[in-house]
Scaffold this motif. Sequence first.
Motif, PDB file in Angstrom:
ATOM      1  N   GLY A  56      -2.610  24.628 -29.623  1.00 32.49           N
ATOM      2  CA  GLY A  56      -1.465  23.880 -29.117  1.00 32.49           C
ATOM      3  C   GLY A  56      -0.436  24.827 -28.535  1.00 32.49           C
ATOM      4  N   HIS A  57       0.679  24.281 -28.078  1.00 30.07           N
ATOM      5  CA  HIS A  57       1.636  25.093 -27.312  1.00 30.07           C
ATOM      6  C   HIS A  57       3.036  25.085 -27.907  1.00 30.07           C
ATOM      7  CE1 HIS A  57      -1.759  24.636 -24.794  1.00 30.07           C
ATOM      8  NE2 HIS A  57      -1.456  23.402 -24.393  1.00 30.07           N
ATOM      9  N   ILE A  58       3.785  26.124 -27.490  1.00 24.08           N
ATOM     10  CA  ILE A  58       5.200  26.232 -27.890  1.00 24.08           C
ATOM     11  C   ILE A  58       6.022  26.026 -26.620  1.00 24.08           C
ATOM     12  CG2 ILE A  58       6.994  27.757 -28.830  1.00 24.08           C
ATOM     13  CD1 ILE A  58       4.676  29.331 -30.235  1.00 24.08           C
ATOM     14  N   LEU A  59       7.035  25.155 -26.703  1.00 31.52           N
ATOM     15  CA  LEU A  59       7.927  24.919 -25.568  1.00 31.52           C
ATOM     16  C   LEU A  59       9.325  25.400 -25.931  1.00 31.52           C
ATOM     17  CD1 LEU A  59       8.456  23.556 -22.730  1.00 31.52           C
ATOM     18  CD2 LEU A  59       8.999  21.465 -24.016  1.00 31.52           C
ATOM     19  N   GLU A  99       1.622  19.659 -17.037  1.00 35.39           N
ATOM     20  CA  GLU A  99       0.363  19.039 -16.598  1.00 35.39           C
ATOM     21  C   GLU A  99      -0.181  19.697 -15.326  1.00 35.39           C
ATOM     22  OE1 GLU A  99       1.538  14.926 -16.670  1.00 35.39           O
ATOM     23  OE2 GLU A  99       1.166  14.764 -18.842  1.00 35.39           O
ATOM     24  N   LYS A 100       0.711  20.084 -14.417  1.00 34.41           N
ATOM     25  CA  LYS A 100       0.281  20.777 -13.189  1.00 34.41           C
ATOM     26  C   LYS A 100      -0.440  22.080 -13.514  1.00 34.41           C
ATOM     27  CE  LYS A 100       3.447  19.376  -9.507  1.00 34.41           C
ATOM     28  NZ  LYS A 100       4.782  19.709  -8.972  1.00 34.41           N
ATOM     29  N   LEU A 101      -0.041  22.718 -14.613  1.00 35.01           N
ATOM     30  CA  LEU A 101      -0.684  23.972 -15.031  1.00 35.01           C
ATOM     31  C   LEU A 101      -2.028  23.710 -15.712  1.00 35.01           C
ATOM     32  CD1 LEU A 101       2.452  25.785 -16.514  1.00 35.01           C
ATOM     33  CD2 LEU A 101       1.231  26.459 -14.431  1.00 35.01           C
ATOM     34  N   GLY A 102      -2.327  22.418 -15.956  1.00 34.12           N
ATOM     35  CA  GLY A 102      -3.605  22.052 -16.562  1.00 34.12           C
ATOM     36  C   GLY A 102      -3.544  21.859 -18.069  1.00 34.12           C
ATOM     37  N   TYR A 103      -2.329  21.793 -18.619  1.00 28.65           N
ATOM     38  CA  TYR A 103      -2.188  21.590 -20.066  1.00 28.65           C
ATOM     39  C   TYR A 103      -1.679  20.183 -20.363  1.00 28.65           C
ATOM     40  CZ  TYR A 103      -2.710  26.627 -20.143  1.00 28.65           C
ATOM     41  OH  TYR A 103      -3.194  27.892 -19.955  1.00 28.65           O
ATOM     42  N   LYS A 104      -1.888  19.766 -21.630  1.00 23.69           N
ATOM     43  CA  LYS A 104      -1.427  18.433 -22.035  1.00 23.69           C
ATOM     44  C   LYS A 104      -0.058  18.557 -22.687  1.00 23.69           C
ATOM     45  CE  LYS A 104      -5.803  16.276 -23.303  1.00 23.69           C
ATOM     46  NZ  LYS A 104      -6.569  16.116 -24.550  1.00 23.69           N
ATOM     47  N   PHE A 105       0.859  17.684 -22.277  1.00 27.45           N
ATOM     48  CA  PHE A 105       2.195  17.687 -22.861  1.00 27.45           C
ATOM     49  C   PHE A 105       2.117  17.342 -24.353  1.00 27.45           C
ATOM     50  CE2 PHE A 105       6.721  16.006 -23.024  1.00 27.45           C
ATOM     51  CZ  PHE A 105       7.308  17.229 -22.777  1.00 27.45           C
ATOM     52  N   SER A 106       1.154  16.468 -24.690  1.00 26.00           N
ATOM     53  CA  SER A 106       1.000  16.059 -26.091  1.00 26.00           C
ATOM     54  C   SER A 106       0.509  17.208 -26.975  1.00 26.00           C
ATOM     55  CB  SER A 106       0.054  14.864 -26.202  1.00 26.00           C
ATOM     56  OG  SER A 106      -1.200  15.199 -25.633  1.00 26.00           O
ATOM     57  N   ASP A 107       0.051  18.316 -26.351  1.00 27.82           N
ATOM     58  CA  ASP A 107      -0.378  19.490 -27.122  1.00 27.82           C
ATOM     59  C   ASP A 107       0.786  20.427 -27.461  1.00 27.82           C
ATOM     60  OD1 ASP A 107      -2.997  18.743 -27.356  1.00 27.82           O
ATOM     61  OD2 ASP A 107      -3.701  19.876 -25.605  1.00 27.82           O
ATOM     62  N   VAL A 108       2.005  20.071 -27.046  1.00 30.00           N
ATOM     63  CA  VAL A 108       3.180  20.856 -27.460  1.00 30.00           C
ATOM     64  C   VAL A 108       3.406  20.577 -28.948  1.00 30.00           C
ATOM     65  CG1 VAL A 108       5.687  21.173 -27.217  1.00 30.00           C
ATOM     66  CG2 VAL A 108       4.258  20.895 -25.166  1.00 30.00           C
ATOM     67  N   LYS A 109       3.222  21.624 -29.762  1.00 27.70           N
ATOM     68  CA  LYS A 109       3.311  21.468 -31.229  1.00 27.70           C
ATOM     69  C   LYS A 109       4.639  21.945 -31.780  1.00 27.70           C
ATOM     70  CE  LYS A 109      -0.966  20.071 -31.517  1.00 27.70           C
ATOM     71  NZ  LYS A 109      -1.083  18.617 -31.373  1.00 27.70           N
ATOM     72  N   GLN A 169       9.711  12.714 -29.773  1.00 29.05           N
ATOM     73  CA  GLN A 169       9.119  11.383 -29.809  1.00 29.05           C
ATOM     74  C   GLN A 169       7.801  11.337 -29.028  1.00 29.05           C
ATOM     75  OE1 GLN A 169      11.397   8.304 -27.946  1.00 29.05           O
ATOM     76  NE2 GLN A 169      10.685   6.734 -29.379  1.00 29.05           N
ATOM     77  N   ILE A 170       7.772  11.979 -27.863  1.00 29.65           N
ATOM     78  CA  ILE A 170       6.564  11.943 -27.021  1.00 29.65           C
ATOM     79  C   ILE A 170       5.439  12.796 -27.614  1.00 29.65           C
ATOM     80  CG2 ILE A 170       5.606  12.507 -24.732  1.00 29.65           C
ATOM     81  CD1 ILE A 170       8.458  12.080 -23.588  1.00 29.65           C
ATOM     82  N   PRO A 208      10.783  14.342 -17.900  1.00 29.47           N
ATOM     83  CA  PRO A 208       9.608  14.017 -17.082  1.00 29.47           C
ATOM     84  C   PRO A 208       9.177  15.185 -16.176  1.00 29.47           C
ATOM     85  CG  PRO A 208      11.243  12.248 -16.981  1.00 29.47           C
ATOM     86  CD  PRO A 208      11.894  13.402 -17.684  1.00 29.47           C
ATOM     87  N   MET A 209      10.158  15.965 -15.701  1.00 29.47           N
ATOM     88  CA  MET A 209       9.867  17.133 -14.850  1.00 29.47           C
ATOM     89  C   MET A 209       9.132  18.225 -15.621  1.00 29.47           C
ATOM     90  SD  MET A 209      13.088  18.229 -12.542  1.00 29.47           S
ATOM     91  CE  MET A 209      14.213  16.933 -12.979  1.00 29.47           C
ATOM     92  N   ILE A 210       9.581  18.460 -16.862  1.00 28.78           N
ATOM     93  CA  ILE A 210       8.936  19.491 -17.701  1.00 28.78           C
ATOM     94  C   ILE A 210       7.484  19.065 -17.958  1.00 28.78           C
ATOM     95  CG2 ILE A 210       8.975  20.711 -19.925  1.00 28.78           C
ATOM     96  CD1 ILE A 210      12.008  19.997 -20.100  1.00 28.78           C
ATOM     97  N   ARG A 211       7.339  17.779 -18.294  1.00 28.18           N
ATOM     98  CA  ARG A 211       6.009  17.240 -18.576  1.00 28.18           C
ATOM     99  C   ARG A 211       5.083  17.426 -17.358  1.00 28.18           C
ATOM    100  NH1 ARG A 211       4.719  11.519 -21.301  1.00 28.18           N
ATOM    101  NH2 ARG A 211       2.487  11.803 -21.442  1.00 28.18           N
ATOM    102  N   GLU A 212       5.590  17.095 -16.189  1.00 28.98           N
ATOM    103  CA  GLU A 212       4.812  17.230 -14.958  1.00 28.98           C
ATOM    104  C   GLU A 212       4.414  18.693 -14.715  1.00 28.98           C
ATOM    105  OE1 GLU A 212       5.769  16.090 -10.456  1.00 28.98           O
ATOM    106  OE2 GLU A 212       6.320  14.512 -11.884  1.00 28.98           O
TER     107      GLU A 212
END
Length: 289
Positions: A59-62, A79-89, A109-110, A72-76
């Motif tokens: 998973g990832h650190i943000l 995702e553009k880099l090929g990672y899932k936003f839901s994998d931010v742990k 929440q997301i 929404p911009m961060i999420r995009e």
Amino acid sequence: MRRKLLLSTVSALAAIVSAVPAGQQGDWTEPFPPFRIADNLYYVGSKGLANYLVTTQQGHILINSDLEANVPMIRESVEKLGYKFSDVKILLISHAHWDHDAGSAMIKQITGASYMVMEADVPVVESGGKSDFQYGSSTGSLYPPAKVDRVLHDGDEVKLGGAVLVAHLTPGHTKGCTTWTMKVKDGGKTYDAVIIGSPNVNPGYKLVDNKLYPGIAEDYERTFRVLKALPCDYFLGAHGSYFDMETKYARLKQGGASPFIDPDGYKSYVSEREQAFRKELAKQKGADR
Ligand SMILES: [Zn+2]
């Protein structure tokens, strides 16, 4: 006639003010292309607000959640880099000001990420900015409160899937302002990356006789001692403007050594900011006499 003139001046001013909401700057919500800085460290911020993504197999650190409008911009970007936003742990921040932490409740929440914040900034993020010593009663600076899952202290490590980030307490700008460091590998070499929390004395900050933050000047002193002692190759920070992100991004495409490796730029930035702090402190001490 005079009244009419006054009214048109007022409405012209209102138009300027409404273009950028209270407590915001124009480029904060301007999208910017995400890019790899080095190794598993990526830039996923807007033009004016910096966000960093550290990716791992677990998973990832943000770092930073910005304004709610940025989420929404961060999420995009992630995702553009090929990672899932839901994998931010894990969610971290540079410091408890709305431009870096207002979107935290939404991101939690997301993604369900665990929110880790330096101890002295915890009351501020958990009150949605209300307990901030400077901006606690200005409505443009308040935001949805977010619960902190882990309280950090100076020198604490945040670990995930082999990635290690170190939290350095660099207070003054906020009481729990945090400078993050990590090791990054590139071309077989290991480098030190530093993400400065903020060394800035904001307009209106009282460095002398500050009843809501009595130790503020001593805290800035500590911050400059810490920043000057940190080894730095990759010079980064809470806003791209600290390290001239746009110019360096343009140079990335030319190839060769990364423009973000900039130990001299780091030293001169810290030294220039220290001088600005000393000048303001001397001015306020003079006015005090
Ligand atoms: Zn700030």
